[in-house]
Write an enzyme that holds these catalytic residues in place. Structure first.
Site: not given
Ligand code: THU
Length: 133
Positions: A44, A46, A55, A57, A88, A91
């Site tokens: 991920n 941010e 994210c 994935e 999520c 994704c």
């Molecule tokens: N996140 C992912 O990388 N994949 C997911 O399927 C769920 C959430 C990340 C996004 C963000 O940087 C952190 O997790 C908190 O939501």
């Protein structure tokens, strides 16, 4: 853990260390294998404008597509969580775009345990313009 999953697991653990998550401190790694046998990974990433965060994935999938591949054979996701980390909703939709309903989705926890599901199970009634999906 069978060899195919172990390879994805190790790759996802490694890329999780690269996560850029100063806002949530929630580090995620993902690894996928394509139908051609190639592995792509993503973490991920941010942003101070939270909504543009990507994210793990989707990062892995976009890398796959930009390297000329479009068919996911299996995808794994891991975070530092007690529960098996599920992708999520956004994704799931992107995974489905490059998968079939039977494509394995492997969700891991921080103890190195995992739960195997499928795209069809985690995204029932998913939207697609492709009638075959
Ligand atoms: N996140 C992912 O990388 N994949 C997911 O399927 C769920 C959430 C990340 C996004 C963000 O940087 C952190 O997790 C908190 O939501």
């Amino acid at each position: 853990m069978e060899k195919d999953i172990k390879e994805l697991y190790d790759a996802a653990m490694k890329v999780k260390e690269k996560a850029y998550a100063p806002y949530s401190d929630f580090h995620v790694g993902s690894a996928l294998r394509t139908k051609n046998g190639k592995i792509f990974t993503g973490c991920n990433v941010e942003n101070s404008s939270y909504g543009v965060t990507i994210c793990a994935e989707r990062n892995a999938i976009f890398k796959m597509v930009s390297e000329g591949e479009q068919e996911i054979a299996s995808i794994l996701v891991i975070g530092d969580t007690e529960k098996f980390l599920p992708p999520c909703g956004a994704c799931r939709q992107v995974i489905a775009e490059f998968s079939t309903k039977d494509t394995p989705v492997i969700m891991c926890n921080k103890k190195g345990e995992f739960k195997e599901s499928t795209v069809g199970e985690i995204l029932p009634f998913g939207f697609s313009l492709n009638e075959d999906r």
